[in-house]
Design a protein around this motif. Structure first.
Motif, mmCIF file in Angstrom:
data_model
loop_
_atom_site.group_PDB
_atom_site.id
_atom_site.type_symbol
_atom_site.label_atom_id
_atom_site.label_comp_id
_atom_site.label_asym_id
_atom_site.label_seq_id
_atom_site.Cartn_x
_atom_site.Cartn_y
_atom_site.Cartn_z
ATOM 1 N N VAL A 1 -58.607 -11.830 16.127
ATOM 2 C CA VAL A 1 -59.578 -10.744 15.899
ATOM 3 C C VAL A 1 -60.121 -10.898 14.485
ATOM 4 O O VAL A 1 -59.360 -11.000 13.524
ATOM 5 C CB VAL A 1 -58.929 -9.352 16.055
ATOM 6 N N THR A 2 -61.434 -10.932 14.359
ATOM 7 C CA THR A 2 -62.063 -11.014 13.040
ATOM 8 C C THR A 2 -62.854 -9.733 12.772
ATOM 9 O O THR A 2 -63.324 -9.069 13.705
ATOM 10 C CB THR A 2 -63.007 -12.222 12.927
ATOM 11 N N VAL A 3 -62.997 -9.414 11.496
ATOM 12 C CA VAL A 3 -63.757 -8.239 11.072
ATOM 13 C C VAL A 3 -64.937 -8.722 10.240
ATOM 14 O O VAL A 3 -64.750 -9.346 9.194
ATOM 15 C CB VAL A 3 -62.887 -7.270 10.246
ATOM 16 N N LEU B 1 -55.519 -11.728 12.124
ATOM 17 C CA LEU B 1 -56.787 -11.141 11.718
ATOM 18 C C LEU B 1 -57.506 -12.023 10.710
ATOM 19 O O LEU B 1 -56.882 -12.689 9.887
ATOM 20 C CB LEU B 1 -56.552 -9.756 11.106
ATOM 21 N N GLY B 2 -58.825 -12.002 10.776
ATOM 22 C CA GLY B 2 -59.655 -12.728 9.821
ATOM 23 C C GLY B 2 -60.792 -11.864 9.331
ATOM 24 O O GLY B 2 -61.080 -10.796 9.894
ATOM 25 N N GLN B 3 -61.457 -12.295 8.256
ATOM 26 C CA GLN B 3 -62.590 -11.564 7.693
ATOM 27 C C GLN B 3 -63.786 -12.497 7.598
ATOM 28 O O GLN B 3 -63.633 -13.686 7.308
ATOM 29 C CB GLN B 3 -62.256 -11.046 6.295
ATOM 30 N N LEU B 4 -64.973 -11.943 7.839
ATOM 31 C CA LEU B 4 -66.207 -12.719 7.753
ATOM 32 C C LEU B 4 -67.227 -11.985 6.886
ATOM 33 O O LEU B 4 -67.305 -10.752 6.915
ATOM 34 C CB LEU B 4 -66.816 -12.933 9.148
ATOM 35 N N ALA B 5 -68.000 -12.749 6.125
ATOM 36 C CA ALA B 5 -69.157 -12.169 5.453
ATOM 37 C C ALA B 5 -70.208 -11.877 6.517
ATOM 38 O O ALA B 5 -70.350 -12.633 7.485
ATOM 39 C CB ALA B 5 -69.709 -13.132 4.414
ATOM 40 N N ALA B 6 -70.931 -10.782 6.360
ATOM 41 C CA ALA B 6 -71.879 -10.389 7.407
ATOM 42 C C ALA B 6 -73.116 -9.756 6.800
ATOM 43 O O ALA B 6 -73.051 -9.093 5.767
ATOM 44 C CB ALA B 6 -71.219 -9.416 8.378
ATOM 45 N N ARG B 7 -74.238 -9.967 7.467
ATOM 46 C CA ARG B 7 -75.467 -9.314 7.019
ATOM 47 C C ARG B 7 -75.433 -7.855 7.456
ATOM 48 O O ARG B 7 -74.755 -7.488 8.428
ATOM 49 C CB ARG B 7 -76.681 -10.017 7.617
ATOM 50 N N PRO B 8 -76.150 -6.985 6.757
ATOM 51 C CA PRO B 8 -76.153 -5.562 7.093
ATOM 52 C C PRO B 8 -76.722 -5.302 8.490
ATOM 53 O O PRO B 8 -77.721 -5.903 8.891
ATOM 54 C CB PRO B 8 -77.047 -4.941 6.019
ATOM 55 N N VAL B 9 -76.073 -4.430 9.234
ATOM 56 C CA VAL B 9 -76.568 -3.991 10.538
ATOM 57 C C VAL B 9 -76.402 -2.477 10.631
ATOM 58 O O VAL B 9 -75.614 -1.883 9.894
ATOM 59 C CB VAL B 9 -75.824 -4.673 11.714
ATOM 60 N N ALA C 1 -75.694 -0.631 13.670
ATOM 61 C CA ALA C 1 -74.729 -0.144 14.656
ATOM 62 C C ALA C 1 -73.499 -1.032 14.742
ATOM 63 O O ALA C 1 -73.593 -2.266 14.756
ATOM 64 C CB ALA C 1 -75.387 -0.046 16.028
ATOM 65 N N THR C 2 -72.334 -0.415 14.820
ATOM 66 C CA THR C 2 -71.072 -1.132 14.997
ATOM 67 C C THR C 2 -70.954 -1.634 16.435
ATOM 68 O O THR C 2 -71.379 -0.955 17.374
ATOM 69 C CB THR C 2 -69.895 -0.191 14.678
ATOM 70 N N ALA C 3 -70.377 -2.814 16.608
ATOM 71 C CA ALA C 3 -70.169 -3.369 17.946
ATOM 72 C C ALA C 3 -68.897 -4.218 17.951
ATOM 73 O O ALA C 3 -68.459 -4.711 16.900
ATOM 74 C CB ALA C 3 -71.362 -4.219 18.381
ATOM 75 N N VAL C 4 -68.317 -4.363 19.140
ATOM 76 C CA VAL C 4 -67.183 -5.274 19.340
ATOM 77 C C VAL C 4 -67.661 -6.377 20.277
ATOM 78 O O VAL C 4 -68.037 -6.109 21.424
ATOM 79 C CB VAL C 4 -65.969 -4.541 19.947
ATOM 80 N N TYR C 5 -67.678 -7.609 19.774
ATOM 81 C CA TYR C 5 -68.093 -8.759 20.574
ATOM 82 C C TYR C 5 -66.861 -9.548 21.016
ATOM 83 O O TYR C 5 -65.855 -9.597 20.292
ATOM 84 C CB TYR C 5 -69.018 -9.662 19.755
ATOM 85 N N VAL D 1 -62.119 -12.026 19.563
ATOM 86 C CA VAL D 1 -62.804 -10.739 19.441
ATOM 87 C C VAL D 1 -63.320 -10.588 18.006
ATOM 88 O O VAL D 1 -62.625 -10.931 17.051
ATOM 89 C CB VAL D 1 -61.856 -9.572 19.775
ATOM 90 N N GLN D 2 -64.540 -10.079 17.896
ATOM 91 C CA GLN D 2 -65.109 -9.827 16.573
ATOM 92 C C GLN D 2 -65.556 -8.370 16.482
ATOM 93 O O GLN D 2 -66.329 -7.894 17.314
ATOM 94 C CB GLN D 2 -66.317 -10.735 16.315
ATOM 95 N N VAL D 3 -65.052 -7.676 15.475
ATOM 96 C CA VAL D 3 -65.479 -6.300 15.194
ATOM 97 C C VAL D 3 -66.559 -6.380 14.118
ATOM 98 O O VAL D 3 -66.280 -6.737 12.973
ATOM 99 C CB VAL D 3 -64.307 -5.429 14.694
ATOM 100 N N TYR D 4 -67.789 -6.087 14.503
ATOM 101 C CA TYR D 4 -68.915 -6.174 13.568
ATOM 102 C C TYR D 4 -69.252 -4.748 13.125
ATOM 103 O O TYR D 4 -69.788 -3.949 13.879
ATOM 104 C CB TYR D 4 -70.122 -6.817 14.248
#
Length: 526
Positions: free
Chosen positions: A408-410, A435-443, A445-449, A481-484
């Motif tokens: 699972v990554t966040v 668990l892992g962490q990723l840099a992400a661009r701003p969005v 709405a939260t989603a689980v992919y 699984v990715q929690v964005y």
């Protein structure tokens, strides 16, 4: 507002007088001839009393109008934000929970020029002091959260609301520089991004305000463990309790090296000790119940204050003051944001996790920091992280799986750095440990992919975090699984009503505590 008097019986404004009452009488039995109107007039004492009351009433109205115009003319205004989008409506200043960012500016303009030249502060200046004043909806408690000026943060893209000049986002810079380019609104946006809150108002004061306010209240009692002299601020105090006002009050608040180990955290504790003593002084003297004294303080404060446009009226300021006057000093909690030496620069600070995330989560849930186990008041706003949508049902997988080995990554696109650790903590507590962490661009709405074969895991992750089933989506290219995370701040509360974990020493002191500051051993005098 008074209504016009309605006309009655034809609309006559006064009773009609008999014709003979307007002329002298010829009837000797009625005594000497006289004008009957005088006989029906008010007595002399009543005329005098009415005149006195009228004069007093006019005087009171004129006095009130004078002060209203004077105080309103003192106020300087600025925009609340610097281009960020608000998701919450305006608060009712008289009864809603309210958050006010309080800033102390190091600008050297005008009366502040004696503390340095123009080169000592650039642009709009830096914030020597940054505190978030959080007033509960029931007016029973106040949290005062201090942000060290050396704290490294990410500053969002900001637009100067006066010049419309846009400044790019900055990473890993001191929080006290947030307002220097685009103005106070950028400091507000920065704190919003850091905490996940939406600040309602701000107040910014300069050096001169501290001097004049301390003089107006007749001085503030402060305490220090040993006699100390700080040549940089000019603070010189004997051991024990001293009354400071004017220049010495300002020196106490500005002193960077006099307390503890000479760092920013010692300075914050000194500032909190001063403000605690000021609160006690005002409460003990009954200042807020004394109209004359209140007007004096209001005059001093408004002369040296810049506030946001939504708060820039005398009635609004008086409304806020009225909310604060009856709060128990034991429920005014002074807190410093948990920090640790920064990895990138040991002379700077960074958020200490998980304590900082726990504090910000507690603030979003409107927790009483002096008693985290207490039930929030019914009128308090719900947690910004809770979702109003129905949560997805747990997966009905045919066979159980081992949560500990599910990847699972966040990915944090919320704009709130502390959210990553909040989510990781909930996932870990729920049994997901790979668990892992990723840099992400701003969005938004939260989603689980989830990738192929991980639909049941994604559903369980979403349930654990309180993310609606409609926001659980398959995605090619996702491993596991990715929690964005989005700026809607959905997720991370598990059940939404569980106990809040906070460090036991999160509150430095309350306004009811008389605390003696520890002197910096290097500056102790004999």
């Amino acid at each position: 507002m008074s209504r016009p008097r309605e006309d009655r019986a034809g609309g006559a404004g006064f009773p009609a007088r008999p014709g003979h009452a307007a002329r002298h009488t010829d009837d000797p039995s009625l005594g000497p001839a006289r004008h009957l109107g005088s006989a029906r007039g008010m007595p002399g004492w009543l005329k005098i009393g009415t005149a006195v009351v009228s004069i007093l009433l006019v005087g009171v109205i004129a006095f009130g109008a004078y002060w209203a115009i004077r105080l309103q003319g003192n106020i300087t205004k600025a925009s609340l934000g610097a281009g960020s989008e608000k998701t919450e409506g305006a608060v009712d200043d008289s009864r809603d929970r309210m958050q006010i960012l309080v800033l102390g500016s190091d600008t050297r303009d005008g009366k502040n020029s004696q503390y340095g030249g123009a080169g000592d502060s650039t642009g709009y200046g830096h914030s020597d002091v940054m505190m978030l004043l959080d007033i509960s909806a029931d007016n029973k408690r106040v949290n005062v959260i201090s942000f060290p000026r050396d704290l490294l943060v990410d500053i969002p893209k900001c637009t100067d609301q006066e010049t419309k000049r846009e400044f790019p986002a900055q990473k890993n810079v001191m929080i006290n520089a947030a307002m220097s380019e685009a103005g106070i609104g950028c400091a507000v946006d920065t704190v919003n991004k850091l905490t996940g809150l939406e600040i309602d108002h701000f107040m910014m004061a300069d050096f001169n305000s501290v001097k004049e306010l301390s003089n107006t209240v007749g001085g503030v009692d402060v305490c220090i463990s040993d006699a100390v002299y700080d040549p940089d601020s000019g603070l010189r105090l004997p051991k024990g309790t001293s009354k400071v006002q004017g220049e010495q009050a300002l020196a106490f608040l500005r002193a960077r090296h006099a307390f503890a180990d000479g760092g920013d955290l010692g300075r914050i504790k000194g500032q909190q000790g001063f403000l605690s003593a000021l609160v006690r002084k005002i409460k003990d003297d009954g200042t807020l119940s004394n109209p004359a004294k209140t007007l004096q303080i209001a005059d001093v404060v408004t002369k040296n204050l810049t506030i946001d446009e939504g708060m820039a009226s005398v009635p609004t300021l008086l409304t806020v003051a009225n909310r604060l006057k009856n709060i128990d000093v034991g429920k005014v909690a002074f807190v410093a944001v948990p920090t640790a030496p920064a990895v990138s620069d040991v002379n700077r600070l960074q958020l200490a996790e998980p304590a900082a995330s726990q504090l910000f989560a507690a603030m979003r849930k409107d927790i009483d920091l002096t008693d985290p186990t207490a039930t929030p008041s019914p009128s308090a706003s719900p947690d910004a992280g809770a979702s109003a949508s129905a949560e997805p049902a747990p997966s009905q997988s045919a066979a159980a799986y081992d949560k500990a080995v599910q990847p699972v990554t966040v990915a944090n696109g919320s704009g709130v750095p502390a959210r990553t650790q909040e989510i990781i903590k909930v996932l870990t507590t729920g049994g997901f440990t790979q668990l892992g962490q990723l840099a992400a661009r701003p969005v938004a709405a939260t989603a689980v992919y989830y990738g192929a074969g991980y639909g049941d895991v994604a559903a369980d992750v979403a349930t654990l975090l309180g993310i609606p089933a409609a926001q659980v989506l398959p995605a090619a290219g996702v491993n596991g699984v990715q929690v964005y995370l989005g700026s809607d701040l959905v997720g991370g509360t598990a059940s939404g009503d569980g106990p809040v974990e906070l460090p036991s020493d999160i509150v430095n002191q309350t306004a009811g505590d008389v605390v003696c500051q520890q002197a910096n051993p290097a500056l102790i005098t004999r």
